[in-house]
Design an enzyme around this catalytic site. Structure first.
Site, PDB file in Angstrom:
ATOM      1  N   THR A   1       0.905  -1.123   0.000  1.00  0.00           N
ATOM      2  CA  THR A   1       0.000   0.000   0.000  1.00  0.00           C
ATOM      3  C   THR A   1       0.945   1.174   0.000  1.00  0.00           C
ATOM      4  O   THR A   1       2.141   0.997   0.177  1.00  0.00           O
ATOM      5  CB  THR A   1      -0.838  -0.083   1.295  1.00  0.00           C
TER       6      THR A   1
ATOM      7  N   THR B   1      -4.317   1.845  -2.137  1.00  0.00           N
ATOM      8  CA  THR B   1      -3.750   0.510  -2.302  1.00  0.00           C
ATOM      9  C   THR B   1      -4.477  -0.314  -3.354  1.00  0.00           C
ATOM     10  O   THR B   1      -5.622  -0.007  -3.725  1.00  0.00           O
ATOM     11  CB  THR B   1      -3.824  -0.251  -0.949  1.00  0.00           C
TER      12      THR B   1
ATOM     13  N   ASN C   1      -4.198  -3.564  -2.435  1.00  0.00           N
ATOM     14  CA  ASN C   1      -4.038  -4.609  -1.429  1.00  0.00           C
ATOM     15  C   ASN C   1      -2.642  -5.206  -1.549  1.00  0.00           C
ATOM     16  O   ASN C   1      -1.712  -4.649  -1.001  1.00  0.00           O
ATOM     17  CB  ASN C   1      -5.138  -5.676  -1.488  1.00  0.00           C
TER      18      ASN C   1
ATOM     19  N   ASP D   1      -9.925  -8.747   1.915  1.00  0.00           N
ATOM     20  CA  ASP D   1     -10.025  -8.070   3.225  1.00  0.00           C
ATOM     21  C   ASP D   1     -11.360  -8.348   3.922  1.00  0.00           C
ATOM     22  O   ASP D   1     -11.524  -8.035   5.100  1.00  0.00           O
ATOM     23  CB  ASP D   1      -9.847  -6.549   3.071  1.00  0.00           C
TER      24      ASP D   1
ATOM     25  N   GLY E   1       1.047  -1.681   5.181  1.00  0.00           N
ATOM     26  CA  GLY E   1       1.443  -2.779   6.072  1.00  0.00           C
ATOM     27  C   GLY E   1       0.308  -3.669   6.533  1.00  0.00           C
ATOM     28  O   GLY E   1       0.454  -4.404   7.507  1.00  0.00           O
TER      29      GLY E   1
HETATM   30  O1  DON Z   1      -7.031  -2.079   3.566  1.00  0.00           O
HETATM   31  C1  DON Z   1      -6.239  -2.798   4.140  1.00  0.00           C
HETATM   32  O2  DON Z   1      -6.153  -2.872   5.344  1.00  0.00           O
HETATM   33  C2  DON Z   1      -5.265  -3.631   3.295  1.00  0.00           C
HETATM   34  N1  DON Z   1      -5.855  -3.923   2.025  1.00  0.00           N
HETATM   35  C3  DON Z   1      -3.989  -2.889   3.177  1.00  0.00           C
HETATM   36  C4  DON Z   1      -2.950  -3.682   2.442  1.00  0.00           C
HETATM   37  C5  DON Z   1      -1.580  -3.226   2.731  1.00  0.00           C
HETATM   38  O3  DON Z   1      -1.352  -2.324   3.480  1.00  0.00           O
HETATM   39  C6  DON Z   1      -0.482  -3.962   2.075  1.00  0.00           C
HETATM   40  N2  DON Z   1       0.759  -3.239   2.278  1.00  0.00           N
HETATM   41  N3  DON Z   1       1.784  -3.414   2.647  1.00  0.00           N
END
Ligand code: DON
Length: 573
Positions: free
Chosen positions: A380, A398, A400, A422, A472
Site C-alpha cells: 500500500t 492501495t 491490497n 479483506d 502494512g
Molecule cells: O485495507 C487494508 O487494510 C489492506 N488492504 C492494506 C494492504 C496493505 O497495506 C499492504 N501493504 N503493505
C-alpha cells in the site's frame, strides 16, 4: 543596548519554552526542514511533480490528487487507478478535518460464501488472484471528489504529470524492477500484465531503463478529456466489464455506474492534550488507534521508556484487546452498526486496562472482545502533504497486495485490486494478514471490506501538528500508533520516530512481531512475562510531516521519509 540584549534573551527563553526543540545536534537522525510546502511519499518522480503543484500555488489537495494519479504510473505496486483508499484533509479555513472514503465495494453479485470450495473451505487463490478478487475500484472517483470539493486545479491539470510519465516513460526505479521480478508468478495469469511489466522478449527491465506505459497513458488521457464518466460509464467501464466477462469476473457496468465515494467524519480522540483524527469505518484504523491511545494514556510510558520491556508489555496488552474488538465489531457502518463511541470512549479504555497484569502477559486465548457501551473501519502506499496555506493531507491508497491481483485490464493498462480478500471469507479463518472476522465483516453486495489503513492528522491547538499514515496490512494501525507515541511520549524528532524499531501484536496469532533493533535482554524480559516473540521483516512505511509552530506565527515543516522504502523522499521548498 543592554536593554535590547535583555529583550533578546527573554524572547529566546520564551521561544525555547513554548516550542519544543524538535531537532537537536544530539539526535541520531534528522528530518528534512522546510518553510513553505512539503510532500513525503514513497516514490520520487511523482513526489517532485506534486511539489511543483505546491510551488505554483496549488493547495495540499491539488498536490495529493496529482500525486495519486502520478504514483499510479510510477509506483504501480500500490499506486493505482484500479484500487481504493482513504484521504484525510485538514482545511485551514474551517479548521476542520474531513475524511474521504474511496474504498472499493463488493460487486452486486458478491455473496457471503463466494470464496468457499465444495468442502466449505476458503479457496485462497480465488479471493486473491482471480478476477473475483477485485472490488469495484474507487480511486478515480475518490481523487476527483477530493479535487472538486477541496482543490483549486482542474482534473486535467492534476492528470498532466501522470500522462507525461506514462507517455514519455521514466527510468525504472530499482525497487520496482526487483518487485516485478518477485511478482512474475502473479503476472502469469494476465497476458496484459506481462505485456506491461516485461519486455516483448519476456526479459525483465533493469533498474534505470526507460519504462513507458502506452495503454495507461491512453486511459489517463481519456480521463482528462471526459472526466470520471469515462471510468464509471464510458470506454474504460466497457474495458473493465469485458475483462470480467472473459474471465468469470462479476463486476458489471451497473456496479461501476453505482460507485460513489463518501465524505465521512473521521474518528476523533484526544491523547495527552493532542487531538487525533484518523480514518473512520470502513477502516478499523482510527477506532483502534484512538482506543489504544486511550489505554496507553493511563500509563507513564515516557518514564518506562521507548521499547523497554515494560513499555512493550503495556503496548501489546493494549494491542491485543483492540484487535480482539476489531475482529468482533468492525465492519462497514453503511451495513452494520459499530459501537464507535463505546470503543473510543475513555471509560471503556479504563475498563480494559483494569484487566492488565503488569507482570504477566494475558494469553490471547483468554482475551475476548470487550463490552463497549452501545451508543448507537503487502503493498500500500501512504503520503503526507502540507501546503503554505496551512492545509494538510494524509492519503493512503492501495491495490491490497503488491500489484494487487496481478491482473491488468486488457487495453486499459491498469491493475485490478484484490481487496475482496479483506472481507472475512469465513468466520475465524484468517485472511492474508492473519486477521479474522465474523459477521460484521462478512461479504455482502455493495459493502465495503474492512480496512486497516489509517491516514492520520494530529492537531495541537486546532492546527496540524503531525501528518502520518502507513502501508502494512494489519500492521498499519500499530505502526501509526508508534509514530504518535514516539513523538508525544518519547520526545523523538519525526525522523527518529519514523526510523525507530517497531513491534506489533494483533491478538491472534498470540505473538509479538518485532523489527530488528530490540536488545536481547529486552526480549528475555518479555519472555519472562510470558510473551512469545517473532522476528519480522520491516513493518510499515510511515512517510510523515511534523509541523513546528514558532511563537512569531511561523511554521517549520519537519519531514521524514521512511527508510523502509529506499526510494521514499521528502520533496519540499
Ligand atoms: O485495507 C487494508 O487494510 C489492506 N488492504 C492494506 C494492504 C496493505 O497495506 C499492504 N501493504 N503493505
Amino acid at each position: 543596548m543592554r536593554l535590547l540584549y535583555l529583550l533578546f534573551i527573554i524572547n529566546w527563553i520564551s521561544f525555547a519554552h513554548a516550542t519544543p526543540i524538535l531537532v537537536d545536534p544530539q539526535d541520531r537522525f534528522s528530518p528534512t526542514l522546510a518553510k513553505q510546502g512539503m510532500v513525503v511519499a514513497s516514490e520520487s518522480f511523482a513526489a517532485q511533480a506534486s511539489l511543483e503543484v505546491l510551488k505554483q500555488g496549488g493547495n495540499a489537495v491539488d498536490a495529493a490528487v496529482t500525486l495519486g494519479f502520478a504514483m499510479a504510473v510510477t509506483a504501480p505496486r500500490a499506486g493505482n487507478l484500479g484500487g481504493g483508499g482513504f484521504m484525510l484533509v485538514y482545511d485551514a479555513e474551517t479548521q476542520k478535518v474531513v475524511a474521504i472514503d474511496y474504498r472499493e465495494k463488493a460487486p452486486a453479485l458478491a455473496h457471503k460464501d463466494m470464496y468457499l470450495d465444495q468442502n466449505g473451505d476458503v479457496d485462497a487463490v480465488r479471493s486473491k488472484f482471480t478476477h473475483l478478487a477485485a472490488g469495484v475500484p474507487g480511486t478515480v472517483a475518490g481523487l476527483a471528489l477530493a479535487l472538486e470539493k477541496y482543490g483549486t486545479i482542474s482534473l486535467q491539470q492534476a492528470l498532466q504529470p501522470a500522462i507525461q510519465l506514462a507517455t514519455d516513460g521514466f527510468p525504472m526505479p530499482a525497487t520496482l524492477a526487483n518487485a516485478i521480478q518477485d511478482a512474475t508468478e502473479r503476472f502469469q495469469r494476465s497476458a496484459a500484465s506481462r505485456a506491461i511489466f516485461m519486455k516483448p522478449d519476456g526479459s525483465f527491465y533493469q533498474a534505470g531503463e526507460l519504462f513507458k506505459q502506452a495503454d495507461l497513458a491512453k486511459t489517463l488521457r481519456l480521463l482528462a478529456e471526459q472526466g470520471t464518466d469515462a471510468f464509471y460509464h464510458g470506454k474504460i467501464a466497457d474495458q473493465i466489464v469485458a475483462e470480467m466477462q472473459a474471465n468469470q469476473g462479476i463486476i458489471s457496468k451497473t456496479d461501476l455506474a453505482n460507485y460513489q465515494p463518501q465524505i465521512r467524519q473521521p474518528i476523533q480522540g484526544n491523547y495527552r492534550g493532542y487531538d487525533v483524527f484518523s480514518m473512520s469505518p470502513p477502516s478499523s484504523g482510527g477506532v483502534h488507534i484512538v482506543q489504544m491511545l486511550n489505554m496507553l494514556e493511563q500509563f507513564d510510558i515516557k518514564q518506562t521508556g521507548h521499547n523497554s520491556a515494560q513499555t512493550i508489555h503495556i503496548m501489546t496488552e493494549a494491542m491485543k484487546r483492540a484487535y480482539a474488538d476489531r475482529s468482533q465489531y468492525l465492519g462497514d457502518t453503511d451495513f452494520v452498526s459499530v459501537p464507535l463511541q463505546g470503543l473510543t470512549h475513555k471509560d471503556y479504555a479504563k475498563q480494559l486496562t483494569q484487566q492488565f497484569d503488569l507482570q504477566k502477559a494475558t494469553l490471547s486465548q483468554n482475551i475476548r472482545e470487550g463490552q463497549p457501551a452501545v451508543y448507537e473501519s503487502p503493498e500500500t502506499t501512504h503520503y503526507s502533504i502540507v501546503d503554505k496555506h496551512g492545509n494538510a493531507v494524509a492519503n493512503t491508497y492501495t491495490l491490497n497486495f503488491s500489484f494487487g491481483s496481478g491482473i491488468t485490464v486488457s487495453g486499459a493498462g491498469f491493475l485490478l485490486n484484490n481487496e475482496m480478500d479483506d472481507f472475512s471469507a469465513k468466520p475465524n479463518v484468517p485472511n492474508a494478514y492473519g486477521l479474522i472476522g465474523g459477521t460484521a465483516n462478512a461479504i455482502e453486495p455493495h459493502k465495503r471490506m474492512l480496512s486497516s489503513m489509517s491516514p492520520t492528522i494530529v492537531l495541537k491547538d486546532n492546527k496540524p501538528f503531525l501528518v502520518t499514515g502507513s502501508p502494512g496490512g494489519s500492521r498499519i494501525i500499530t505502526a501509526v500508533l508508534q509514530v504518535i507515541l514516539n513523538v508525544i511520549d518519547h520526545d523523538m524528532n519525526i525522523q527518529e520516530a519514523v526510523n525507530a524499531a517497531r513491534i506489533h501484536h494483533q491478538w491472534l496469532p498470540d505473538k509479538i512481531f518485532m523489527e530488528n533493533g530490540l536488545s536481547p535482554d529486552t526480549v528475555d524480559l518479555l519472555k519472562q512475562k510470558g510473551h512469545r516473540l517473532e522476528a519480522s521483516r520491516t513493518m510499515g512505511a510511515t512517510n510523515s510531516i511534523l509541523i513546528q509552530h514558532t511563537d512569531d506565527n511561523k511554521r517549520i515543516l519537519n519531514g521524514a521519509a521512511d527508510p523502509r522504502r529506499p526510494e521514499a523522499i521528502v520533496a519540499s521548498y
